[in-house]
Design a protein around this motif. Structure first.
Motif, mmCIF file in Angstrom:
data_model
loop_
_atom_site.group_PDB
_atom_site.id
_atom_site.type_symbol
_atom_site.label_atom_id
_atom_site.label_comp_id
_atom_site.label_asym_id
_atom_site.label_seq_id
_atom_site.Cartn_x
_atom_site.Cartn_y
_atom_site.Cartn_z
ATOM 1 N N ALA A 155 37.502 39.997 31.821
ATOM 2 C CA ALA A 155 36.855 40.861 31.908
ATOM 3 C C ALA A 155 37.517 42.290 31.926
ATOM 4 O O ALA A 155 36.903 43.373 31.393
ATOM 5 N N LEU A 156 38.277 43.013 33.021
ATOM 6 C CA LEU A 156 39.710 43.952 33.076
ATOM 7 C C LEU A 156 39.270 44.672 31.308
ATOM 8 O O LEU A 156 39.684 45.353 31.015
ATOM 9 N N CYS A 183 36.556 45.829 29.523
ATOM 10 C CA CYS A 183 36.238 47.260 30.191
ATOM 11 C C CYS A 183 37.067 48.051 29.890
ATOM 12 O O CYS A 183 36.641 48.888 29.497
ATOM 13 N N ARG A 213 39.901 34.774 33.848
ATOM 14 C CA ARG A 213 38.504 35.393 33.981
ATOM 15 C C ARG A 213 39.129 36.349 34.314
ATOM 16 O O ARG A 213 38.210 37.857 33.443
ATOM 17 N N TRP A 214 39.207 37.341 35.023
ATOM 18 C CA TRP A 214 39.358 38.244 35.684
ATOM 19 C C TRP A 214 40.067 39.697 34.444
ATOM 20 O O TRP A 214 40.187 40.674 34.398
ATOM 21 N N VAL A 215 40.950 39.366 34.121
ATOM 22 C CA VAL A 215 42.160 39.774 32.898
ATOM 23 C C VAL A 215 41.030 39.690 31.882
ATOM 24 O O VAL A 215 41.146 41.221 31.486
ATOM 25 N N GLN A 217 41.091 31.911 37.315
ATOM 26 C CA GLN A 217 40.278 32.599 38.114
ATOM 27 C C GLN A 217 41.132 34.011 37.623
ATOM 28 O O GLN A 217 39.937 34.832 36.794
ATOM 29 N N VAL A 218 42.038 34.266 37.334
ATOM 30 C CA VAL A 218 43.170 35.404 36.596
ATOM 31 C C VAL A 218 42.566 35.548 35.305
ATOM 32 O O VAL A 218 42.609 36.573 35.079
ATOM 33 N N ASP A 278 30.917 35.666 35.554
ATOM 34 C CA ASP A 278 31.604 34.354 35.557
ATOM 35 C C ASP A 278 33.074 34.643 36.606
ATOM 36 O O ASP A 278 33.626 33.546 36.823
ATOM 37 N N THR A 279 33.221 36.091 36.843
ATOM 38 C CA THR A 279 34.258 36.078 38.046
ATOM 39 C C THR A 279 33.820 36.172 39.786
ATOM 40 O O THR A 279 35.178 35.513 40.179
ATOM 41 N N THR A 280 32.749 36.264 39.980
ATOM 42 C CA THR A 280 32.632 37.121 40.830
ATOM 43 C C THR A 280 31.160 36.398 41.967
ATOM 44 O O THR A 280 31.273 35.569 42.425
ATOM 45 N N ILE A 284 31.981 39.702 34.176
ATOM 46 C CA ILE A 284 32.350 39.626 35.976
ATOM 47 C C ILE A 284 31.621 38.466 36.428
ATOM 48 O O ILE A 284 31.889 38.216 37.537
#
Length: 181
Positions: free
Chosen positions: A37-38, A41, A33-35, A30-31, A145-147, A143
């Motif tokens: 995405a960010l 971005c 996937r956020w990394v 999960q972390v 995929d993460t949320t 995003i």
């Protein structure tokens, strides 16, 4: 030795963010996937900023003109391939991803050939919109995929829109380039 310009530094940062996206996606957490995405971005923001600052600060350069589109293509291609490989997009969405990748290869080859003829065809406003929409599509898929607990197709719909613009801008570029052959 001259110091790198701010726009070129931003382009280099965009290139350096690509392995971060790759490593984050491979972590499959999960972390991660956020990394991913960010980081993606952030890379997209540098794409906007480097062009804006190059014009605003009168710091356009041949290096920037060469490197900026390559950095964009590397970022988009890498992320599309990763999303396909990790099943982050549906099988059907591989079609617009393939259209986007093939267009980028074709236009890169065409630009290289035209540069040998000392011809530069400027990027159209529609092509800039195409890039913005394809980056938004990829970011939206990352995003989602993460949320979201279930697959949403907003990102894939945007990817199809980007593919349509990709075909239109490819035809426009080929038409403008054809007079040099």
């Amino acid at each position: 030795m001259t110091l790198p310009t701010v726009p070129n530094t931003l382009t280099f940062i965009r290139i350096l963010l690509i392995p971060v996206v790759v490593a984050a996606m491979f972590s499959n957490t999960q972390v991660g996937r956020w990394v991913a995405a960010l980081s993606f971005c952030s890379a997209c923001v540098t794409d906007y900023l480097d062009g804006f600052l190059a014009r605003a600060l009168s710091q356009t350069s041949r290096l920037g003109q060469f490197l900026d589109p390559i950095a964009d293509k590397m970022l988009v291609a890498t992320t599309l391939l990763l999303m396909a490989g990790f099943d982050k997009i549906s099988r059907l969405a591989i079609i617009p991803a393939t259209i986007i990748l093939c267009r980028e290869i074709l236009i890169s080859g065409l630009r290289e050939t035209l540069s040998e003829l000392d011809v530069n065809i400027p990027v159209s406003r529609l092509a800039k919109w195409k890039t913005a929409i394809q980056m938004l599509a990829i970011f939206t898929i990352l995003i989602e995929d993460t949320t979201l607990p279930e697959k949403s197709y907003i990102g894939e719909t945007l990817l199809w829109m980007a593919a349509i613009l990709t075909l239109i801008t490819m035809m426009d570029y080929l038409k403008r380039a054809s007079r040099y052959f």
